[in-house]
Design an enzyme around this catalytic site. Structure first.
Site, short mmCIF file in Angstrom:
data_model
loop_
_atom_site.label_atom_id
_atom_site.label_comp_id
_atom_site.label_asym_id
_atom_site.label_seq_id
_atom_site.Cartn_x
_atom_site.Cartn_y
_atom_site.Cartn_z
N GLU A 176 11.63 -13.77 35.42
CA GLU A 176 11.70 -15.04 34.69
C GLU A 176 12.97 -15.81 35.07
O GLU A 176 12.95 -17.04 35.19
CB GLU A 176 11.67 -14.79 33.18
CG GLU A 176 10.30 -14.37 32.67
CD GLU A 176 10.39 -13.80 31.25
OE1 GLU A 176 11.12 -12.81 31.04
OE2 GLU A 176 9.73 -14.33 30.36
N PHE A 177 14.05 -15.06 35.26
CA PHE A 177 15.31 -15.70 35.65
C PHE A 177 15.16 -16.38 37.01
O PHE A 177 15.56 -17.53 37.21
CB PHE A 177 16.43 -14.64 35.68
CG PHE A 177 17.77 -15.23 35.97
CD1 PHE A 177 18.29 -15.20 37.25
CD2 PHE A 177 18.53 -15.85 34.98
CE1 PHE A 177 19.53 -15.75 37.54
CE2 PHE A 177 19.77 -16.40 35.26
CZ PHE A 177 20.26 -16.35 36.55
N ASP A 178 14.56 -15.66 37.96
CA ASP A 178 14.37 -16.24 39.29
C ASP A 178 13.47 -17.47 39.24
O ASP A 178 13.67 -18.43 39.98
CB ASP A 178 13.76 -15.21 40.25
CG ASP A 178 14.81 -14.20 40.68
OD1 ASP A 178 16.00 -14.51 40.52
OD2 ASP A 178 14.43 -13.11 41.16
N SER B 139 54.54 -9.31 41.44
CA SER B 139 53.98 -7.96 41.38
C SER B 139 54.59 -7.23 40.19
O SER B 139 55.36 -7.81 39.43
CB SER B 139 54.23 -7.22 42.69
OG SER B 139 55.60 -7.19 42.92
N GLU C 108 46.91 -1.85 29.06
CA GLU C 108 45.58 -2.15 29.60
C GLU C 108 45.38 -1.49 30.96
O GLU C 108 46.33 -0.94 31.53
CB GLU C 108 45.39 -3.67 29.71
CG GLU C 108 46.46 -4.34 30.56
CD GLU C 108 46.46 -5.86 30.44
OE1 GLU C 108 46.30 -6.38 29.32
OE2 GLU C 108 46.62 -6.51 31.49
N LYS D 1 45.01 -0.85 34.86
CA LYS D 1 45.48 -1.46 36.10
C LYS D 1 44.36 -1.32 37.11
O LYS D 1 44.08 -0.22 37.60
CB LYS D 1 46.76 -0.79 36.60
CG LYS D 1 47.26 -1.40 37.90
CD LYS D 1 48.73 -1.11 38.10
CE LYS D 1 49.26 -1.41 39.48
NZ LYS D 1 48.69 -2.46 40.25
N ASP E 272 42.32 -1.39 40.48
CA ASP E 272 42.72 -1.19 41.87
C ASP E 272 41.84 -2.06 42.76
O ASP E 272 40.85 -1.61 43.31
CB ASP E 272 42.57 0.29 42.24
CG ASP E 272 43.26 0.60 43.54
OD1 ASP E 272 43.98 -0.27 44.06
OD2 ASP E 272 43.10 1.73 44.04
N GLU F 144 41.48 -9.50 39.09
CA GLU F 144 41.37 -8.56 40.20
C GLU F 144 39.92 -8.47 40.64
O GLU F 144 39.02 -8.27 39.80
CB GLU F 144 41.86 -7.21 39.65
CG GLU F 144 42.26 -6.23 40.66
CD GLU F 144 43.73 -6.32 41.09
OE1 GLU F 144 44.43 -7.29 40.76
OE2 GLU F 144 44.13 -5.40 41.80
N TYR G 263 42.76 -10.64 33.61
CA TYR G 263 43.68 -10.03 32.65
C TYR G 263 44.77 -10.99 32.19
O TYR G 263 45.61 -10.63 31.38
CB TYR G 263 44.33 -8.77 33.23
CG TYR G 263 44.95 -9.00 34.59
CD1 TYR G 263 46.10 -9.74 34.74
CD2 TYR G 263 44.35 -8.49 35.73
CE1 TYR G 263 46.65 -9.97 35.97
CE2 TYR G 263 44.89 -8.71 36.97
CZ TYR G 263 46.04 -9.45 37.09
OH TYR G 263 46.58 -9.69 38.32
N LYS H 212 52.51 -4.26 28.73
CA LYS H 212 53.06 -5.62 28.68
C LYS H 212 53.61 -5.92 27.29
O LYS H 212 52.98 -5.54 26.30
CB LYS H 212 51.96 -6.65 28.99
CG LYS H 212 51.33 -6.49 30.35
CD LYS H 212 50.18 -7.47 30.56
CE LYS H 212 49.65 -7.33 31.97
NZ LYS H 212 48.44 -8.11 32.23
N LYS I 288 51.74 4.35 37.12
CA LYS I 288 50.79 4.67 38.19
C LYS I 288 50.31 6.11 38.10
O LYS I 288 51.11 7.03 37.94
CB LYS I 288 51.46 4.46 39.56
CG LYS I 288 51.93 3.04 39.79
CD LYS I 288 50.87 2.22 40.48
CE LYS I 288 50.92 2.46 41.96
NZ LYS I 288 50.10 1.51 42.70
N CYS J 173 31.16 27.97 71.69
CA CYS J 173 30.84 26.65 71.14
C CYS J 173 29.58 26.74 70.29
O CYS J 173 28.56 27.25 70.75
CB CYS J 173 30.63 25.66 72.29
SG CYS J 173 29.88 24.11 71.75
N CYS K 223 26.57 24.70 72.27
CA CYS K 223 25.96 25.12 73.54
C CYS K 223 26.24 26.57 73.91
O CYS K 223 25.73 27.08 74.90
CB CYS K 223 26.41 24.20 74.67
SG CYS K 223 28.17 24.38 75.04
N CYS L 135 35.38 22.91 73.80
CA CYS L 135 34.21 23.39 74.55
C CYS L 135 34.29 22.71 75.92
O CYS L 135 34.33 21.48 76.00
CB CYS L 135 32.93 22.98 73.82
SG CYS L 135 31.50 23.00 74.92
N CYS M 144 26.76 20.13 77.00
CA CYS M 144 26.82 20.44 75.56
C CYS M 144 26.17 19.30 74.77
O CYS M 144 26.63 18.15 74.83
CB CYS M 144 28.27 20.63 75.14
SG CYS M 144 28.46 20.89 73.37
#
Ligand code: IVH
Length: 669
Positions: free
Chosen positions: A38-40, A85, A116, A118, A120, A176, A228, A292, A316, A410, A413, A428, A434
């Protein structure tokens, strides 16, 4: 009669609203009330109206999620509010010190903090004006970043229009971009199937995806964003970090899932432990917790250093580890015959993917760590795709287990293996006969960085080698439709796709062709240097040892390997055959950079660059006559410093060495 003629512009705008509403229910609230179908259908209706009335379309229409192709890289945009940072802490005492610093600066004992997740991922600043998505910019060097508006527009959980009543004229939010685990695993599985290089982790995958120049490709990468913070809010609506989360959510922006206000180290530590416990169950990567000062006014009082706020720190986490059991130790034969022991593990989920194998590097490593079949081991994912075994839990060792030893023959072989004195590698020696070596050579030859035959994944290579159609790389160019029809799973479409993909690989760029040859010690970077020097394959084959040594970045080992490779008649014949079969590497124009400012200068590289890998940056310097060394000294002319530059930057500043940012560097280029 045109079916859309009965639509007024007002109806059209209502339809846009309706679609945004369902979009929010799906991506922000995770509670859709209509089906995807329906959305489409609503979207299709919208697009059909837009075809009739292109003048009604604005950039905030739901149909504009995928922007047009960018042709010229990314524009650079200055951040009005710099993107700083965070300073890091790694233990409880360091957090206590942070609290004490804040208490001192605010002259108060009890302070409210917000803790909260972090995330990545990749930092991004997103600007809305009058509620409409305007622009997205990467962090870059903190002062200016890349305009990635067209790419961010494709993220499915990013609203292109804000909801609700409290919408300021300007709202710039920070967040992020990340790749959820499920998508990461799916993408990597697909890459593995096609023999492409795997992403080491979801963060790298997200970063690589955001740098794609075609937003339609970015749209396929399943990226998401969480916000954030607010960098600019013209109506000054928010007064604390805890309110920020609520407010962002109220205007339809996706926010961090876990946060808590705390007033003591104990509360903060409890939150950290709680998050650490659920970390492995989260559907995305986090690398810590951010603490924070909650009230924005107090944040301003506490202030900033040049690089980071004094009102926040990151705690961290250590690299994620998992415990599992070694079922078996197998031995893999590489394309040059080197034998590598591999731990086959009971599958375990670790940092975004299911792990069932870990490399043990070489015989010496297994002996040193005394890793045995049946052992319980701790594994860890570093920066690499393949996890490593950190240690054995000797308390859990089963009785009667015996030390592991490299086989004498090996495993592929059966040839007697060779140990070369002074080298850890066991090989080998059966280069021609081989089958595992052949398989790996072919996979290497067709890989993305080499001939880039994208339809030739490992499974198909195995089939082709298995039935004997491919005994050397040039055989790929003799494959016929009839032969392919004989293989299991091949039908008209797959046969024609594979043949097309083989055909289009014939005009490969010269550096990739050189890489595909598989000359010892010649990876992508060195192949590029050789191609730049030689310009053509014919010239490369004629270079003398001293000419090779004249290339900056080529040492004795590489020069000898190149001479040895082209001195072998079999290799030359194989190259001739490839050329006879129509392979025609593109000839490079040799660019003379003349008296470039880098000429004769010594560089050291540090930190992560946004646009280039270290190898690429080093090559660009070398092409312009500069030199790259590993450590900073008085002789260093420039330090090229990317994000998260560490001790080298400190040392360079101490010695008065000129520091170039990535932007300065690009300027010089
Ligand atoms: S606040 C001025 N909060 O971590 C302070 N950053 O190491 C700006 N990050 O580049 C950052 N989750 O992209 C903040 N909850 C969070 C975060 C977060 C992830 C990233 C951010 C920044 C990096 C700093």
């Amino acid at each position: 009669m045109n079916p859309n003629n009965q639509f007024t512009q007002e109806n059209y705008e209502e339809l846009c609203e309706e679609i945004w509403h369902h979009n929010k229910l799906y991506y922000v609230k995770h509670a859709p009330v209509i089906s995807d179908f329906e959305f489409d259908a609503l979207l299709q209706k919208l697009e059909s109206i837009e075809r009739e009335h292109p003048d009604w379309v604005t950039s905030s229409s739901p149909s504009q999620r995928v922007g047009e192709m960018l042709t010229d890289g990314f524009l650079s945009v200055k951040h009005i509010i710099p993107m700083l940072s965070l300073s890091n802490t790694y233990n409880r005492d360091e957090i206590k010190e942070f609290i004490a610093r804040v208490q001192k600066l605010l002259h108060r004992e009890v302070i409210t903090f917000t803790c909260e997740l972090k995330m990545d991922g990749i930092a991004v600043s997103v600007r809305y004006e009058h509620g409409e998505f305007l622009r997205a910019v990467t962090r870059g060097d903190g002062k200016q970043g890349d305009d990635i508006t067209s790419n961010i527009r494709t993220l499915k959980n990013l609203p292109l229009r804000l909801m609700g009543k409290d919408i300021p004229d300007v709202l710039e939010v920070r967040g992020e971009v990340f790749m959820p685990h499920l998508i990461f695993e799916e993408l990597n599985n697909r890459r593995e199937k096609f023999g492409e290089q795997l992403w080491a982790n979801p963060r790298n995958a997200a970063a690589g995806s955001l740098k794609l120049l075609d937003p339609k490709e970015v749209a396929k990468r399943g990226l998401r964003v969480f916000f954030y913070g607010v960098a600019e809010d013209s109506a000054d609506i928010i007064s604390s970090q805890s309110e920020t989360h609520q407010y962002l959510q109220s205007v339809g922006l996706p926010t961090l899932e876990y946060h808590k206000t705390c007033q003591s180290i104990q509360e903060i530590w409890d939150f950290i432990e709680e998050i650490q416990e659920i970390r492995s169950n989260l559907p995305y990567d986090i690398d810590g917790v951010v603490i924070k000062v909650d009230a924005l006014q107090e944040q301003q009082k506490v202030g900033y250093t040049a690089k980071s706020p004094r009102w926040a720190v990151a705690y961290k986490f250590a690299a994620e580890q998992a415990t599992t059991v070694v079922n078996e130790i197998t031995v893999q034969v590489g394309r040059t015959g080197v034998l590598t022991p591999v731990a086959e593990l009971i599958p375990v989920f670790l940092a975004g993917s299911t792990i069932s194998r870990a490399t043990l590097h070489n015989e010496e490593e297994v002996v040193r760590k005394d890793i045995r079949v049946g052992d319980t081991v701790v594994i860890e994912k570093g920066g690499d795709v393949i996890p490593k075994v950190v240690k054995v839990d000797f308390d859990k060792r089963i009785e009667g287990s015996s030390p592991w030893a490299m086989p004498d023959k090996c495993p592929s072989c059966g040839s007697e293996v060779e140990r070369i004195s002074g080298e850890v590698a066991v090989r080998c020696p059966n280069i021609a006969g081989c089958s595992d070596q052949l398989l790996r050579r072919i996979s290497y030859f067709v890989a993305k960085k080499a001939m880039n035959i994208d339809m030739l994944g490992d499974k198909i290579v195995e089939q082709l080698v298995g039935v004997g159609y491919v005994k050397k790389p040039s055989d790929i160019y003799t494959l016929t439709a009839n032969q392919l029809y004989q293989l299991e799973g091949f039908q008209e479409k797959s046969v024609s796709n594979l043949l097309k993909s083989i055909e289009s690989s014939k005009n490969v760029p010269l550096p990739q062709f050189i890489m595909a040859l598989g000359i010892k010690y010649v990876g992508a970077g060195t192949a590029e240097l050789l191609a730049l020097k030689a310009g053509s394959l014919e010239n490369l084959m004629k270079l003398t040892r001293s000419e090779l040594l004249f290339i900056d970045g080529v040492g004795d080992k590489v020069a000898d390997a190149v001479i040895e490779y082209f001195g072998d008649q079999e290799n030359v014949e194989e190259i001739r055959r490839l050329l006879d079969l129509g392979v025609s590497p593109e000839v490079l124009e040799i660019v003379d950079h003349g008296d470039h400012p880098f000429k004769g200068k010594t560089f050291v590289l540090t930190g992560t660059l946004d646009r280039y890998s270290r190898t690429d940056a080093a090559n660009l310097i070398k092409e312009r006559g500069g030199k790259v060394t590993g450590s900073v000294s008085k002789k260093t002319d420039y330090l090229l410093a990317g994000e998260a530059a560490g001790s080298k930057l400190v040392k360079a500043e101490g010695l008065g060495v000129e520091v170039l940012s990535e932007k300065d560097f690009i300027g010089f280029l």
